[in-house]
Design a protein around this motif. Structure first.
Motif, PDB file in Angstrom:
ATOM      1  N   GLU A 155      30.166  35.199  30.273  1.00  0.00           N
ATOM      2  CA  GLU A 155      31.423  34.652  29.146  1.00  0.00           C
ATOM      3  C   GLU A 155      31.473  33.266  29.395  1.00  0.00           C
ATOM      4  O   GLU A 155      31.719  32.452  28.263  1.00  0.00           O
ATOM      5  CB  GLU A 155      32.571  35.444  29.564  1.00  0.00           C
ATOM      6  CG  GLU A 155      33.794  34.805  28.481  1.00  0.00           C
ATOM      7  CD  GLU A 155      34.898  35.760  28.589  1.00  0.00           C
ATOM      8  OE1 GLU A 155      35.771  35.607  27.653  1.00  0.00           O
ATOM      9  OE2 GLU A 155      35.222  36.731  29.730  1.00  0.00           O
ATOM     10  N   LYS A 195      29.298  31.070  29.345  1.00  0.00           N
ATOM     11  CA  LYS A 195      27.964  30.693  28.346  1.00  0.00           C
ATOM     12  C   LYS A 195      28.441  31.096  26.858  1.00  0.00           C
ATOM     13  O   LYS A 195      27.091  30.929  26.249  1.00  0.00           O
ATOM     14  CB  LYS A 195      26.808  30.886  28.958  1.00  0.00           C
ATOM     15  CG  LYS A 195      26.451  30.461  30.333  1.00  0.00           C
ATOM     16  CD  LYS A 195      26.263  28.974  30.403  1.00  0.00           C
ATOM     17  CE  LYS A 195      26.017  28.289  31.589  1.00  0.00           C
ATOM     18  NZ  LYS A 195      24.409  28.541  31.962  1.00  0.00           N
ATOM     19  N   LYS A 196      29.312  31.626  26.529  1.00  0.00           N
ATOM     20  CA  LYS A 196      29.312  32.270  25.461  1.00  0.00           C
ATOM     21  C   LYS A 196      29.364  31.222  24.124  1.00  0.00           C
ATOM     22  O   LYS A 196      28.960  31.747  23.074  1.00  0.00           O
ATOM     23  CB  LYS A 196      30.985  32.852  25.171  1.00  0.00           C
ATOM     24  CG  LYS A 196      32.169  31.967  25.003  1.00  0.00           C
ATOM     25  CD  LYS A 196      33.331  32.522  24.998  1.00  0.00           C
ATOM     26  CE  LYS A 196      34.391  31.821  24.875  1.00  0.00           C
ATOM     27  NZ  LYS A 196      35.762  32.858  24.644  1.00  0.00           N
ATOM     28  N   ARG A 197      29.455  29.977  24.250  1.00  0.00           N
ATOM     29  CA  ARG A 197      29.231  29.014  23.356  1.00  0.00           C
ATOM     30  C   ARG A 197      27.629  29.016  22.794  1.00  0.00           C
ATOM     31  O   ARG A 197      27.461  28.337  21.959  1.00  0.00           O
ATOM     32  CB  ARG A 197      29.841  27.870  23.445  1.00  0.00           C
ATOM     33  CG  ARG A 197      31.446  27.809  23.525  1.00  0.00           C
ATOM     34  CD  ARG A 197      31.799  26.264  23.647  1.00  0.00           C
ATOM     35  NE  ARG A 197      31.677  25.831  22.318  1.00  0.00           N
ATOM     36  CZ  ARG A 197      32.335  26.006  21.188  1.00  0.00           C
ATOM     37  NH1 ARG A 197      33.338  26.829  21.082  1.00  0.00           N
ATOM     38  NH2 ARG A 197      32.160  25.423  19.994  1.00  0.00           N
ATOM     39  N   LEU A 198      26.852  29.707  23.872  1.00  0.00           N
ATOM     40  CA  LEU A 198      25.602  29.689  23.317  1.00  0.00           C
ATOM     41  C   LEU A 198      25.048  30.702  22.265  1.00  0.00           C
ATOM     42  O   LEU A 198      23.995  30.945  21.396  1.00  0.00           O
ATOM     43  CB  LEU A 198      24.844  30.203  24.745  1.00  0.00           C
ATOM     44  CG  LEU A 198      24.610  29.032  25.523  1.00  0.00           C
ATOM     45  CD1 LEU A 198      23.838  29.734  26.773  1.00  0.00           C
ATOM     46  CD2 LEU A 198      23.730  27.930  25.262  1.00  0.00           C
ATOM     47  N   TYR A 199      26.253  31.530  21.898  1.00  0.00           N
ATOM     48  CA  TYR A 199      26.055  32.507  20.842  1.00  0.00           C
ATOM     49  C   TYR A 199      26.599  32.131  19.689  1.00  0.00           C
ATOM     50  O   TYR A 199      27.866  31.370  19.588  1.00  0.00           O
ATOM     51  CB  TYR A 199      26.856  33.816  21.310  1.00  0.00           C
ATOM     52  CG  TYR A 199      26.704  34.754  20.093  1.00  0.00           C
ATOM     53  CD1 TYR A 199      25.838  35.174  19.551  1.00  0.00           C
ATOM     54  CD2 TYR A 199      28.013  35.685  20.097  1.00  0.00           C
ATOM     55  CE1 TYR A 199      25.542  36.284  18.332  1.00  0.00           C
ATOM     56  CE2 TYR A 199      27.808  36.594  18.937  1.00  0.00           C
ATOM     57  CZ  TYR A 199      26.800  36.810  18.203  1.00  0.00           C
ATOM     58  OH  TYR A 199      26.715  37.960  17.379  1.00  0.00           O
ATOM     59  N   SER A 200      26.208  31.864  18.318  1.00  0.00           N
ATOM     60  CA  SER A 200      26.156  31.384  17.248  1.00  0.00           C
ATOM     61  C   SER A 200      26.164  32.732  16.264  1.00  0.00           C
ATOM     62  O   SER A 200      25.209  32.938  15.577  1.00  0.00           O
ATOM     63  CB  SER A 200      25.447  30.103  16.692  1.00  0.00           C
ATOM     64  OG  SER A 200      25.499  29.137  17.359  1.00  0.00           O
ATOM     65  N   PRO A 221      33.048  32.185  14.000  1.00  0.00           N
ATOM     66  CA  PRO A 221      33.088  31.440  15.129  1.00  0.00           C
ATOM     67  C   PRO A 221      32.170  31.232  16.191  1.00  0.00           C
ATOM     68  O   PRO A 221      31.760  32.389  16.763  1.00  0.00           O
ATOM     69  CB  PRO A 221      34.324  31.158  15.738  1.00  0.00           C
ATOM     70  CG  PRO A 221      35.370  32.039  14.754  1.00  0.00           C
ATOM     71  CD  PRO A 221      34.334  33.018  14.201  1.00  0.00           C
ATOM     72  N   VAL A 222      31.666  30.099  16.631  1.00  0.00           N
ATOM     73  CA  VAL A 222      30.746  30.149  18.028  1.00  0.00           C
ATOM     74  C   VAL A 222      31.359  30.844  19.242  1.00  0.00           C
ATOM     75  O   VAL A 222      32.441  30.715  19.430  1.00  0.00           O
ATOM     76  CB  VAL A 222      30.454  28.639  18.064  1.00  0.00           C
ATOM     77  CG1 VAL A 222      29.675  28.499  19.583  1.00  0.00           C
ATOM     78  CG2 VAL A 222      29.467  28.280  17.110  1.00  0.00           C
ATOM     79  N   GLY A 223      30.570  31.741  19.615  1.00  0.00           N
ATOM     80  CA  GLY A 223      31.057  32.334  20.848  1.00  0.00           C
ATOM     81  C   GLY A 223      31.898  33.522  20.685  1.00  0.00           C
ATOM     82  O   GLY A 223      32.412  34.106  21.370  1.00  0.00           O
TER      83      GLY A 223
END
Length: 427
Positions: free
Chosen positions: A129, A131-136, A141-143
């Motif tokens: 979690e 590193k969730k902003r790696l998911y687009s 929204p990102v993450g």
């Protein structure tokens, strides 16, 4: 576990009965390879099995270890007049271990009965979690994620069980990532380009978990995911039409995302085998229900995952009987493959897990029955002459072959020599 909202119902994928919901939502060698921490070969996980050479891929999150263990012999075409096997596929949406012990429970059950399954791994279940902003996610929204992220201990457990699942001969497919089923960001609205982005991200999270977690004390997954991944199931069975062109371009061989399929022999859609969950009998009702745990729950408890416990014994029996009725209808008539979808959840006291286990125990080992993964099933399909498959597709739900199997398929492959007995169905 909290009660489920309407959004939760959509997120998990299911509606009520076939009449109300199937059209809208639907769910979710013996040599043993492996790696020790740091990438060196580790002792085999079963005594007496020799270790095999391992080639790390990328950051060592995955590896090439040779042919997958515990696979059947190469499939062969049906002989003239032969009875088709009864294929059964048990599949699992998400395939994450969250501390309830369900993943290892069903690995043990499969090993006990020498059967194979398909695990549709959600890519986010291997992404911390932090590193969730790696998911687009497309249109979100990102993450963002409607299924959330696993804590570190559950990510580790998921890695362990996915690793073992592949060694045991099971298939690792994909359930994609964020499981968006409602609103403008729903997967139902994604374009082919957005599906491609989602798939690339799901693959990346599996292929780079070591980089994202920083863990070097955990074995690499023993497969090349780019080669392993040949199919999946979309969240809530939505968005297949725009997914299929991408799946075809990526070389995927099947998709298991159609809602409300019937128990008939499958065909290809846009060049990809279309393997839907199916409408099956629902004991005590005039309508049928989709062959997935949550759809049965939705009809029994109006989407409540913690209904009054006094209902559980009857509901457990009903769920078991529903699966067995679907199996028996196919087994005794058209031999259409039977597909069951599940989640590693303890809804309503875990009765649906009990029902799936009870059904598997009664199905496995019957004559002519093969409990396989989707990959193994499409291997068999691709080995059959198109004329044989076309003939099988003429049989309706619950329809026996006119004149019996010996005559029904004989004309597609020629007539047996005089004085010879019709071939028996393969086990």
């Amino acid at each position: 576990m909290r009660e489920m909202s309407r959004r939760d119902v959509a997120r998990l994928g299911l509606g009520a009965g076939v009449g109300a919901a199937v059209t809208t939502l639907g769910g979710c060698g013996r040599d043993v390879p492996g790696l020790s921490p740091g990438g060196a070969g580790r002792p085999p996980d079963r005594p007496g099995a020799p270790a095999r050479a391992v080639r790390l891929i990328g950051d060592g999150s995955t590896s090439f270890t040779g042919r997958q263990p515990r696979q059947p012999a190469a499939p062969v075409p049906l002989e003239a007049g032969q009875t088709p096997p009864q294929f059964v596929v048990f599949s699992w949406d998400g395939a994450g271990e969250v501390g309830n012990g369900l993943f290892p429970r069903f690995l043990d059950l499969a090993r006990e009965h020498d059967v194979r399954m398909t695990f549709f791994l959600s890519g986010l279940y291997l992404l911390p979690e932090a590193k969730k902003r790696l998911y687009s996610p497309p249109n979100n929204p990102v993450g963002a994620s409607d299924i959330g992220y696993l804590n570190d201990s559950h990510v580790r457990a998921t890695l362990t069980h996915v690793h073992q699942a592949w060694l045991d001969g099971h298939e690792i497919g994909t359930h994609f990532n964020g499981h968006f089923c409602a609103g403008a960001g729903s997967v139902a609205n994604w374009s082919p380009a957005q599906w491609r982005s989602e798939i690339e991200q799901a693959r990346a999270f599996v292929k780079t978990w070591r980089t994202q977690t920083g863990w070097h004390d955990h074995p690499s997954l023993p497969f090349d995911y780019d080669q392993e991944l040949i199919g999946g199931r979309t969240p809530c069975l939505l968005g297949q039409d725009n997914l299929l062109p991408v799946a075809r371009e990526l070389g995927w061989r099947y998709d298991a995302s159609s809602p409300g399929g019937t128990q008939r022999w499958p065909d290809k859609k846009q060049g990809v085998w279309d393997l839907p969950l199916q409408a099956i009998p629902f004991p005590g009702h005039s309508f049928e229900v989709l062959s997935m745990d949550y759809n049965i729950l939705a009809n029994q408890s109006q989407n409540s995952t913690r209904a009054p416990a006094y209902n559980y014994p009857a509901w457990r029996t009903q769920a078991t009987q529903s699966y067995l009725a679907g199996f028996q209808r196919a087994y005794e008539t058209n031999r259409a493959p039977f597909f069951i979808g599940n989640h590693f959840e303890e809804w309503n006291g875990g009765i649906y897990m009990d029902a799936v286990e009870a059904a598997l125990r009664q199905i496995a080992g019957k004559p002519d029955v093969r409990v396989v993964s989707f990959r193994q099933f499409v291997d068999w399909l691709d080995a059959q002459p198109p004329a044989i498959l076309a003939r099988l597709r003429t049989l309706d739900v619950g329809e026996r072959p006119p004149g019996g199997w010996s005559g029904f398929l004989r004309e597609q492959r020629g007539t047996a020599k005089p004085g010879t007995a019709p071939p028996k169905g393969e086990a």
